[in-house]
Design a protein around this motif. Structure first.
Motif, PDB file in Angstrom:
ATOM      1  N   LYS A   1      38.141  52.384  50.645  1.00 25.34           N
ATOM      2  CA  LYS A   1      37.287  53.471  51.122  1.00 25.34           C
ATOM      3  C   LYS A   1      36.234  53.854  50.079  1.00 25.34           C
ATOM      4  O   LYS A   1      35.065  54.034  50.394  1.00 25.34           O
ATOM      5  N   VAL A   2      36.654  53.964  48.819  1.00 30.79           N
ATOM      6  CA  VAL A   2      35.749  54.340  47.738  1.00 30.79           C
ATOM      7  C   VAL A   2      34.788  53.199  47.436  1.00 30.79           C
ATOM      8  O   VAL A   2      33.612  53.419  47.163  1.00 30.79           O
ATOM      9  N   GLY A   3      35.297  51.987  47.464  1.00 36.56           N
ATOM     10  CA  GLY A   3      34.450  50.820  47.439  1.00 36.56           C
ATOM     11  C   GLY A   3      33.897  50.307  46.138  1.00 36.56           C
ATOM     12  O   GLY A   3      32.690  50.169  46.015  1.00 36.56           O
ATOM     13  N   PRO A   4      34.731  49.986  45.141  1.00 31.43           N
ATOM     14  CA  PRO A   4      34.175  49.223  44.029  1.00 31.43           C
ATOM     15  C   PRO A   4      33.705  47.869  44.562  1.00 31.43           C
ATOM     16  O   PRO A   4      34.402  47.243  45.346  1.00 31.43           O
ATOM     17  N   THR A   5      32.527  47.428  44.170  1.00 29.34           N
ATOM     18  CA  THR A   5      31.905  46.273  44.807  1.00 29.34           C
ATOM     19  C   THR A   5      32.658  44.966  44.615  1.00 29.34           C
ATOM     20  O   THR A   5      32.597  44.107  45.466  1.00 29.34           O
ATOM     21  N   GLY A   6      33.381  44.774  43.546  1.00 24.43           N
ATOM     22  CA  GLY A   6      34.085  43.514  43.328  1.00 24.43           C
ATOM     23  C   GLY A   6      35.564  43.584  43.627  1.00 24.43           C
ATOM     24  O   GLY A   6      36.347  42.829  43.075  1.00 24.43           O
ATOM     25  N   LEU A   7      35.961  44.454  44.524  1.00 29.67           N
ATOM     26  CA  LEU A   7      37.375  44.725  44.748  1.00 29.67           C
ATOM     27  C   LEU A   7      38.144  43.516  45.266  1.00 29.67           C
ATOM     28  O   LEU A   7      39.181  43.161  44.729  1.00 29.67           O
ATOM     29  N   THR A   8      37.656  42.871  46.300  1.00 30.60           N
ATOM     30  CA  THR A   8      38.446  41.815  46.934  1.00 30.60           C
ATOM     31  C   THR A   8      38.543  40.547  46.121  1.00 30.60           C
ATOM     32  O   THR A   8      39.532  39.833  46.219  1.00 30.60           O
ATOM     33  N   ASP A   9      37.537  40.249  45.318  1.00 27.11           N
ATOM     34  CA  ASP A   9      37.591  39.013  44.548  1.00 27.11           C
ATOM     35  C   ASP A   9      37.742  39.261  43.050  1.00 27.11           C
ATOM     36  O   ASP A   9      37.681  38.334  42.258  1.00 27.11           O
ATOM     37  N   GLY A  10      37.966  40.481  42.660  1.00 24.22           N
ATOM     38  CA  GLY A  10      38.119  40.820  41.249  1.00 24.22           C
ATOM     39  C   GLY A  10      39.577  40.907  40.843  1.00 24.22           C
ATOM     40  O   GLY A  10      40.486  40.690  41.641  1.00 24.22           O
ATOM     41  N   PRO A  11      39.825  41.265  39.600  1.00 25.21           N
ATOM     42  CA  PRO A  11      41.188  41.313  39.071  1.00 25.21           C
ATOM     43  C   PRO A  11      41.933  42.625  39.321  1.00 25.21           C
ATOM     44  O   PRO A  11      43.093  42.742  38.942  1.00 25.21           O
ATOM     45  N   LEU A  12      41.300  43.599  39.964  1.00 25.22           N
ATOM     46  CA  LEU A  12      41.909  44.926  40.078  1.00 25.22           C
ATOM     47  C   LEU A  12      43.191  44.918  40.907  1.00 25.22           C
ATOM     48  O   LEU A  12      44.245  45.357  40.436  1.00 25.22           O
ATOM     49  N   LEU A  13      43.138  44.443  42.142  1.00 23.54           N
ATOM     50  CA  LEU A  13      44.327  44.476  42.998  1.00 23.54           C
ATOM     51  C   LEU A  13      45.463  43.609  42.457  1.00 23.54           C
ATOM     52  O   LEU A  13      46.612  44.063  42.414  1.00 23.54           O
ATOM     53  N   PRO A  14      45.193  42.369  42.021  1.00 23.46           N
ATOM     54  CA  PRO A  14      46.283  41.592  41.418  1.00 23.46           C
ATOM     55  C   PRO A  14      46.835  42.249  40.148  1.00 23.46           C
ATOM     56  O   PRO A  14      48.032  42.170  39.866  1.00 23.46           O
ATOM     57  N   GLY A  15      45.979  42.920  39.405  1.00 28.62           N
ATOM     58  CA  GLY A  15      46.423  43.621  38.208  1.00 28.62           C
ATOM     59  C   GLY A  15      47.365  44.767  38.535  1.00 28.62           C
ATOM     60  O   GLY A  15      48.335  45.013  37.806  1.00 28.62           O
ATOM     61  N   ILE A  16      47.080  45.467  39.623  1.00 26.63           N
ATOM     62  CA  ILE A  16      47.969  46.546  40.067  1.00 26.63           C
ATOM     63  C   ILE A  16      49.328  45.973  40.443  1.00 26.63           C
ATOM     64  O   ILE A  16      50.372  46.530  40.085  1.00 26.63           O
ATOM     65  N   VAL A  17      49.330  44.850  41.149  1.00 27.32           N
ATOM     66  CA  VAL A  17      50.600  44.226  41.535  1.00 27.32           C
ATOM     67  C   VAL A  17      51.368  43.780  40.289  1.00 27.32           C
ATOM     68  O   VAL A  17      52.592  43.973  40.218  1.00 27.32           O
ATOM     69  N   ASP A  18      50.687  43.200  39.317  1.00 23.27           N
ATOM     70  CA  ASP A  18      51.345  42.819  38.057  1.00 23.27           C
ATOM     71  C   ASP A  18      51.998  44.040  37.405  1.00 23.27           C
ATOM     72  O   ASP A  18      53.159  43.987  36.979  1.00 23.27           O
ATOM     73  N   PHE A  19      51.243  45.132  37.334  1.00 23.87           N
ATOM     74  CA  PHE A  19      51.719  46.382  36.743  1.00 23.87           C
ATOM     75  C   PHE A  19      52.946  46.898  37.493  1.00 23.87           C
ATOM     76  O   PHE A  19      53.941  47.312  36.883  1.00 23.87           O
ATOM     77  N   PHE A  20      52.895  46.851  38.815  1.00 18.21           N
ATOM     78  CA  PHE A  20      54.013  47.321  39.631  1.00 18.21           C
ATOM     79  C   PHE A  20      55.229  46.409  39.479  1.00 18.21           C
ATOM     80  O   PHE A  20      56.368  46.889  39.441  1.00 18.21           O
ATOM     81  N   GLU A  21      55.022  45.101  39.408  1.00 20.30           N
ATOM     82  CA  GLU A  21      56.144  44.173  39.229  1.00 20.30           C
ATOM     83  C   GLU A  21      56.862  44.440  37.904  1.00 20.30           C
ATOM     84  O   GLU A  21      58.092  44.423  37.851  1.00 20.30           O
ATOM     85  N   GLU A  22      56.088  44.697  36.859  1.00 28.77           N
ATOM     86  CA  GLU A  22      56.683  45.005  35.558  1.00 28.77           C
ATOM     87  C   GLU A  22      57.482  46.312  35.615  1.00 28.77           C
ATOM     88  O   GLU A  22      58.593  46.390  35.083  1.00 28.77           O
ATOM     89  N   GLY A  23      56.900  47.333  36.255  1.00 28.28           N
ATOM     90  CA  GLY A  23      57.590  48.612  36.385  1.00 28.28           C
ATOM     91  C   GLY A  23      58.868  48.501  37.192  1.00 28.28           C
ATOM     92  O   GLY A  23      59.900  49.087  36.837  1.00 28.28           O
TER      93      GLY A  23
END
Length: 108
Positions: free
Chosen positions: A40-62
Motif C-alpha cells: 500500500k505504501v509502495g516502495p518502488t523496488g519492493l517486489t524484486d528487491g531484498p526487503l521481503l526476503p530479508g523479512i522472511v530471513d529475520f522471521f525464520e531466525e526469530g
C-alpha cells in the motif's frame, strides 16, 4: 520483459511464499499484514528487491530462537515497516516528482 522473466518471477514468488507458509502462524499473520502495508505504501523496488526476503530471513531466525514475532518487531507493525523503508523511494515520491514538486512536500 520476456515470458521467461515472467515465469522465473512467478517461480521465485512461489518459493518465497512457501517460506512464509513454513513460519509459525503468528509470524505468518504479521508477515501478511506487513506485506499488505508495504504494498500500500509502495516502495518502488519492493517486489524484486531484498526487503521481503530479508523479512522472511529475520522471521525464520526469530522463530528458530523461539521468540514471539512481537518480541522481534514490537507492538506497532506499521512503525516497524516505516523504519524499514524510511530511506526508500516510494510511489508517492514518484508521483510528487511528476507534479514538479520535491518528495515529501505538499503544494500550497
Amino acid at each position: 520483459m520476456s515470458i521467461h522473466d515472467i515465469i522465473e518471477g512467478k517461480k521465485q514468488w512461489r518459493a518465497h511464499m512457501a517460506r512464509v507458509k513454513s513460519l509459525p502462524p503468528d509470524y505468518q499473520i504479521v508477515y501478511k499484514e506487513m506485506q499488505r502495508y508495504l504494498f500500500k505504501v509502495g516502495p518502488t523496488g519492493l517486489t524484486d528487491g531484498p526487503l521481503l526476503p530479508g523479512i522472511v530471513d529475520f522471521f525464520e531466525e526469530g522463530a528458530a530462537e523461539g521468540k514471539g514475532v512481537l518480541e522481534l518487531i514490537g507492538e506497532d507493525v506499521a512503525a516497524f515497516c516505516d523504519d524499514l523503508i524510511k530511506d526508500s523511494r516510494t510511489y508517492a515520491d514518484v508521483y510528487q516528482e511528476s507534479l514538479g514538486g520535491k518528495p515529501g512536500t505538499a503544494e500550497k
